[in-house]
Scaffold this active site. Structure first.
Site, PDB file in Angstrom:
ATOM      1  N   HIS A 111       8.564   5.544   3.700  1.00 41.13           N
ATOM      2  CA  HIS A 111       7.835   6.228   4.779  1.00 41.13           C
ATOM      3  C   HIS A 111       8.018   5.539   6.126  1.00 41.13           C
ATOM      4  O   HIS A 111       7.606   6.078   7.163  1.00 41.13           O
ATOM      5  CB  HIS A 111       6.350   6.275   4.411  1.00 41.13           C
ATOM      6  CG  HIS A 111       5.602   7.385   5.074  1.00 41.13           C
ATOM      7  ND1 HIS A 111       6.206   8.357   5.842  1.00 41.13           N
ATOM      8  CD2 HIS A 111       4.275   7.693   5.083  1.00 41.13           C
ATOM      9  CE1 HIS A 111       5.296   9.196   6.295  1.00 41.13           C
ATOM     10  NE2 HIS A 111       4.103   8.818   5.850  1.00 41.13           N
TER      11      HIS A 111
ATOM     12  N   THR B 156      18.214   9.327 -10.642  1.00 39.91           N
ATOM     13  CA  THR B 156      17.875   8.779 -11.959  1.00 39.91           C
ATOM     14  C   THR B 156      17.321   9.888 -12.839  1.00 39.91           C
ATOM     15  O   THR B 156      16.559  10.739 -12.359  1.00 39.91           O
ATOM     16  CB  THR B 156      16.866   7.617 -11.842  1.00 39.91           C
ATOM     17  OG1 THR B 156      16.579   7.096 -13.144  1.00 39.91           O
ATOM     18  CG2 THR B 156      15.571   8.045 -11.181  1.00 39.91           C
TER      19      THR B 156
END
Length: 405
Positions: free
Chosen positions: A376, A323
């Site tokens: 994560h 993006t």
């Protein structure tokens, strides 16, 4: 007479919202001609008629949510309205005697389509007071749209007041209420879901864009002449991301329950801003494409996105997203994951600023901050930092990207 039904759209889509009717009752419809525009969670889809004839009736109004398989319109295949509810109801009313007509409640005497009745209820409009354009007196949805809701007089009992937010109690006329589009609702829902479900972290770095900008400057004219497309930054970033993904494959993976799906293909999503919100069309098999092919793919997808012409296939199956907030002037931001992907790279504005070359010298360099958001749960900090360092290294020595294709 034939019913037009909402067709099967995609496995994950069961409903949509009618954005716009392209035909109105009484108009001729050819087989295969577009009837309406349907807004789904992902894209706007134009629905065609499987029948030719006259559009007799709309069974749903603009703004209505409709299900796959639901009848939304009626087409008289012989070009007339015979067999439609309007032709059935009109003779019944005409054959009633005057005293019978007077004994029938007004709401029952008025001939109107279901969509018109629904809209009238929502606007608080008495159908008997709506002028009908139809020579047979049938009230259509467009008649209700043109009608005004009744103004409440002092003789009428006021409706119970709804409690208003404190900030609006004295200045309601200064607040414009705008209904969220279906796509905006979906975007909002999914962004919140990502925040709740993923263990999202972001790591940052900066890249010196000098080498990329010099290379583009030297080759831009020849590139356009040879490929009929401009050499932009996105092809460099796409190539650099693919190189880093090959080195750190968990960022090209997906969590499926207790399993990790490592993907050995590289379908790169490129975020595109439209009037209806952000969409992420996908460049398929980007690792197999040349710089020119990547630039052409991104250009084509961006045009389709801004014209609401993206197909569902254009938006599905991406493995990683890029993006670019820099196009709007963003210097630094934290991109949100595009689930079920576990990584997204944020590009930002190129800004010239002093950079230390060694202990004694500084130079003004075109610098860009990079942001990598990652899940994560399967990507550790070491891998995330390594991925971003690899992207940086490839962009600061772009000849490596040319060598890898």
């Amino acid at each position: 007479m034939a019913e037009v039904k909402v067709p099967e759209l995609a496995e994950s889509i069961s409903e949509g919202t009618i954005a716009q009717w392209l035909k109105q009752p009484g108009e001729t419809v050819e087989k295969g001609e577009y009837l309406l525009e349907l807004e789904t969670d992902k894209v706007n889809v134009e629905i065609i008629s499987d029948y030719g004839g006259t559009l007799s009736e709309l069974l749903a109004a603009e703004g209505d949510t409709v299900q796959v398989g639901q009848a939304i319109a009626v087409v008289s295949e012989d070009g007339t309205n015979e067999g439609s509810s309007s032709k059935v109801e009109v003779p019944v009313v005409e054959e009633l005697k005057a005293e019978e007509v007077n004994s029938v409640p007004t709401a029952q005497r008025t001939i109107a389509s279901p969509a018109a009745r629904k809209l009238a209820r929502e606007k608080g409009i008495d159908l008997s007071q709506v002028p009908a354009v139809d020579p047979l007196g049938r009230v259509r949805i467009q008649d209700v749209v043109a009608a005004k809701a009744p103004v409440q007089t002092s003789a009428q009992e006021p409706a119970p007041a709804k409690p208003a937010p404190a900030a609006q109690t004295e200045h309601d006329d200064r607040v414009e209420v705008v209904k969220m589009s279906r796509r905006r609702q979906t975007i909002a829902k999914r962004l919140v879901e990502v925040q709740h479900e993923a263990a999202m972290l972001t790591t940052f770095n900066e890249v010196d864009m000098t080498a990329v900008m010099d290379l583009r400057k030297r080759h831009k004219d020849a590139f356009v002449k040879q490929n009929d497309v401009k050499l932009g930054f996105m092809s460099f970033f796409t190539k650099a991301v693919i190189g880093a993904l090959k080195k750190y494959p968990l960022l090209n993976a997906e969590i499926n329950g207790n399993e990790i799906l490592k993907k050995k293909f590289y379908d790169i999503g490129v975020a595109v801003s439209t009037d209806d919100g952000l969409v992420v069309p996908v460049v398929r098999d980007a690792d197999r494409k040349s710089f020119a092919e990547i630039e052409q793919s991104i250009s084509d997808l961006a045009v389709k996105a801004r014209n609401n012409k993206l197909a569902l296939a254009d938006l599905s199956g991406g493995t990683f997203t890029i993006t670019n907030g820099g196009t709007f002037g963003s210097l630094l931001s934290t991109p949100i994951l595009n689930a079920p992907q576990v990584g997204i790279l944020g590009m930002h504005k190129i800004q010239v600023r002093p950079v230390a070359i060694d202990n004694d010298n500084f130079e003004n360099r075109p610098m860009m901050y990079l942001a990598l958001s990652y899940d994560h749960r399967i990507v550790d900090g070491k891998e995330a930092v390594g991925f971003l360092v690899t992207v940086k290294a490839l962009l600061e020595d772009p000849e490596q990207l040319l060598l890898q294709g």
